[in-house]
Motif scaffolding. Structure first.
Motif, mmCIF file in Angstrom:
data_model
loop_
_atom_site.group_PDB
_atom_site.id
_atom_site.type_symbol
_atom_site.label_atom_id
_atom_site.label_comp_id
_atom_site.label_asym_id
_atom_site.label_seq_id
_atom_site.Cartn_x
_atom_site.Cartn_y
_atom_site.Cartn_z
ATOM 1 N N THR B 79 0.833 -1.208 0.000
ATOM 2 C CA THR B 79 0.000 0.000 0.000
ATOM 3 C C THR B 79 0.866 1.256 0.000
ATOM 4 N N VAL B 80 1.855 1.258 0.867
ATOM 5 C CA VAL B 80 2.690 2.460 0.987
ATOM 6 C C VAL B 80 3.534 2.661 -0.278
ATOM 7 N N LYS B 219 0.084 11.585 2.180
ATOM 8 C CA LYS B 219 -1.007 11.064 1.348
ATOM 9 C C LYS B 219 -0.507 9.911 0.491
ATOM 10 N N LEU B 220 -1.361 8.918 0.327
ATOM 11 C CA LEU B 220 -1.063 7.777 -0.539
ATOM 12 C C LEU B 220 -2.276 7.541 -1.419
ATOM 13 N N GLN B 221 -2.033 6.997 -2.592
ATOM 14 C CA GLN B 221 -3.179 6.501 -3.360
ATOM 15 C C GLN B 221 -3.547 5.159 -2.737
ATOM 16 N N LYS B 244 -10.081 5.958 4.451
ATOM 17 C CA LYS B 244 -9.493 6.053 3.102
ATOM 18 C C LYS B 244 -8.757 4.775 2.698
ATOM 19 N N TYR B 245 -8.111 4.141 3.687
ATOM 20 C CA TYR B 245 -7.293 2.955 3.385
ATOM 21 C C TYR B 245 -7.910 1.660 3.922
#
Lengths: 96, 381
Positions: B79-80, B219-221, B244-245
Motif C-alpha cells: 500500500t505504501v 497522502k497515498l493513493q 481512506k485505506y
C-alpha cells in the motif's frame, strides 16, 4: 430533558467520542444517523441532558464532533436544528 | 519430546493468552463494523476501535486514526510503496531487504520506470551509513528501511537514518515487521512517514492481521477502493483516516484477536518482553559460539541485535542440521527467509542460507539448552 445528536466523519471518531462521554454525566446512546441529518458516518451519538445547551462543554477540548443538532418535535415529527458546525468542513449531501 | 518452538520471526507461537477465545467470541457475536448501529455492528466497530487504540499506544502514536488496519506487513508495504511511488521516481533501500519490499520495487521498475538505489550493508548486516549518506545525495523520493532484520538480527539506527533522509527531502517508510512488539517504539519521536507492522509476530496475534501508521499530512493513493460505511452518498473514495485505506469489511475476528493480544503485550510491557528475549538470545549466542565449526552471523554488539540468531557449520550442510532438529521436535527455519539479498551480504546465499533460531517471550532457558544439546550432538555425533 433535551436530546441532541452528535455527528462524525468516521465511526472511529464516533467511538472515540463515546469513550470520552462515558466518563461524563451525559446519557448517551449510539444510533443510526437520522436521514434528515447530513453526516459522513453511518452512526451518531444521541446525548440526553437537562441542560439547554451542551455545545460549549462538548467542544471546548480536543474533539472530532462535526455537527451538533437539537432534536425537537413539531406536528408529531422529529426535527433537527443544527446548533454547532465544525469550521471548514464541507458537508456531503443529506440522506433525504 | 514436546515441541520447542524457535521460529517466532516467522510467526509467534504460542499466541497471547485469551487471543484464540477473543477470535471465537467475535465469530459468534460480532457483525460488520461502521455500517449500522445495531448491537452486533457496534461490537464489530468497538473491536476495531480497541485494536487501533492499543496499537497506537504501543507505537507511541497520539492520534489513533493514523493507524490503518489490514492483513499485515506485506499488504501495508504494498500500500505504501505503490501508493507513494509515481512515474520516474527514485527510491532508496538497503542491500539486504525482504522480498515484501524488493518484489514491489522490481515490479515498479518495469511498471513506472522508477530508479531503485541500494545502499551497502556491512558484513554483519548493519547499514553502512557512509554508503547511505552517499545515496541520499541523489535526493530519493522515498527511502525504505528495515527496522530489524529477520536474517541477521541487525537493528538499524533508524532515528538517525530517518533524520538524514528528511534532510535530503525524502519520505521514509519503515518495515517494522520484526520490531513491533519486540522493542520500545515511539513513532512521534522517531518521526517516519510510514511504519508497517505485522500482527502475528511480536504482537502475538493471529495471522492475517497487521497494518501501518501514516504521518499526519502524508497522502497515498489507496491500494483498494470501495465501501467504507462513510460518505456512502458519494462514489468517490473518502479522504478521512482511517476509512481512506480501509475499504471492504475488515477481518473482524482476526482483529479481535489482535486487540486481545496487543492488550496482553501492553499489560506485560515491551521492556519485559524484550529483556526476556534478549536473555534467551544471548544464551543461544554464547553456547553456539562454543561449538567448533559454527559461524554465527549478525552484529557482535548485543545492543544492535534483536533475538534472531542465524548460523551455519563449516562441514555439515544446513539441511542435515535442520533435519535432525525437525526430528527432535525443534521448530526453526532453514534457508533464505524470503530475504535473498541479506544472504548475499552475509555470504550464505550460494550455500542455501542459514539456520535461524528465533526465540520468543514464551520460551524458557531449559528449551534453549535442550536445543543447544541437540545441535551439539548433531555436529559432534
Amino acid at each position: 430533558m433535551n436530546s441532541f445528536i452528535l455527528t462524525f466523519q468516521t465511526s472511529h471518531q464516533a467511538l472515540e467520542e463515546e469513550e470520552k462521554l462515558q466518563e461524563s454525566d451525559f446519557i448517551i446512546k449510539m444510533i443510526p444517523t437520522p436521514r434528515g441529518i447530513s453526516s459522513e458516518c453511518g452512526f451518531s451519538i444521541r446525548v440526553d441532558s437537562n441542560e439547554l445547551s451542551i455545545t460549549e462543554q462538548l467542544t471546548k477540548n480536543d474533539n472530532s464532533i462535526e455537527r451538533i443538532y437539537l432534536i425537537y418535535e413539531r406536528q408529531r415529527s422529529k426535527n433537527y436544528e443544527e446548533i454547532y458546525r465544525r469550521k471548514n468542513t464541507p458537508l456531503p449531501p443529506t440522506g433525504d | 519430546m514436546s515441541l520447542i518452538y524457535l521460529d517466532n520471526s516467522a510467526t509467534s507461537f504460542p499466541k497471547a493468552p485469551g487471543m484464540a477465545e477473543a477470535v471465537k467470541e467475535a465469530l459468534l457475536t460480532a457483525g460488520t463494523s461502521g455500517r449500522a448501529s445495531y448491537d452486533e455492528v457496534l461490537k464489530g466497530s468497538r473491536i476495531l476501535y480497541k485494536c487501533r487504540t492499543n496499537i497506537a499506544q504501543l507505537l507511541g502514536v497520539r492520534n489513533s486514526s493514523q493507524i490503518i488496519l489490514n492483513s499485515g506487513a506485506t499488504e501495508s508495504l504494498n500500500t505504501v510503496i505503490k501508493g507513494y511511488v509515481r512515474q520516474n521516481m527514485r527510491v532508496l533501500t538497503s542491500g539486504a531487504e525482504h522480498n515484501s519490499v524488493m518484489r514491489v520495487l522490481e515490479f515498479l521498475k518495469e511498471d513506472k520506470n522508477i530508479t531503485v538505489d541500494r545502499f551497502l550493508c556491512r558484513k554483519d548486516g548493519m547499514a553502512d551509513l557512509k554508503s547511505y549518506s552517499d545515496f541520499l545525495s541523489h535526493s530519493p523520493d522515498l527511502v525504505i528501511l528495515c527496522h530489524s532484520s529477520n536474517v541477521t538480527g541487525a537493528v538499524y539506527p533508524i532515528k538517525e537514518m530517518i533524520k538524514k533522509a528528511h534532510s535530503a527531502g525524502s519520505a521514509v517508510c519503515i518495515d517494522g515487521a520484526q520490531s513491533a512488539g519486540y522493542e520500545e517504539i515511539n513513532l512521534q519521536n522517531l518521526n517516519p512517514d510510514f511504519f508497517c507492522f505485522s500482527g502475528h509476530k511480536g504482537l502475538l496475534g493471529p495471522a492475517g492481521t497487521g497494518g501501518f501508521y501514516i504521518k499526519e499530512g502524508q497522502k497515498l493513493q489507496p491500494l483498494i477502493f470501495g465501501g467504507t460505511g462513510s460518505r456512502s452518498e458519494e462514489e468517490i473514495q473518502p479522504n478521512m483516516l482511517p476509512d481512506k485505506y480501509e475499504s471492504g469489511t475488515r477481518n473482524i475476528p482476526g482483529l479481535a484477536g489482535l486487540a486481545e493480544s496487543s492488550s496482553y503485550v501492553l499489560k506485560t510491557g515491551i521492556h519485559k518482553i524484550q529483556k526476556k528475549e534478549q536473555v534467551l538470545s544471548r544464551m543461544i549466542l554464547e553456547n553456539l559460539s562454543s561449538i567448533e565449526g559454527i559461524t554465527i552471523y549478525g552484529p557482535k554488539e548485543l545492543e544492535n541485535r534483536n533475538s534472531v540468531v542465524s548460523f551455519t557449520h563449516d562441514s555439515l550442510d544446513i539441511s542435515q542440521i535442520a533435519e535432525i532438529l525437525d526430528n527432535e521436535g525443534i521448530a526453526m527455519r532453514m534457508g533464505l527467509h524470503c530475504t535473498p539479498s541479506a544472504h548475499k551480504v552475509l555470504g550464505t546465499f550460494d550455500s542455501g542460507g542459514t539456520i535461524r533460531l528465533s526465540p520468543g517471550y514464551f520460551n524458557n532457558e531449559e528449551e534453549i539448552m535442550g536445543t543447544i544439546d541437540v545441535i551439539r550432538k548433531a555436529i559432534n555425533g
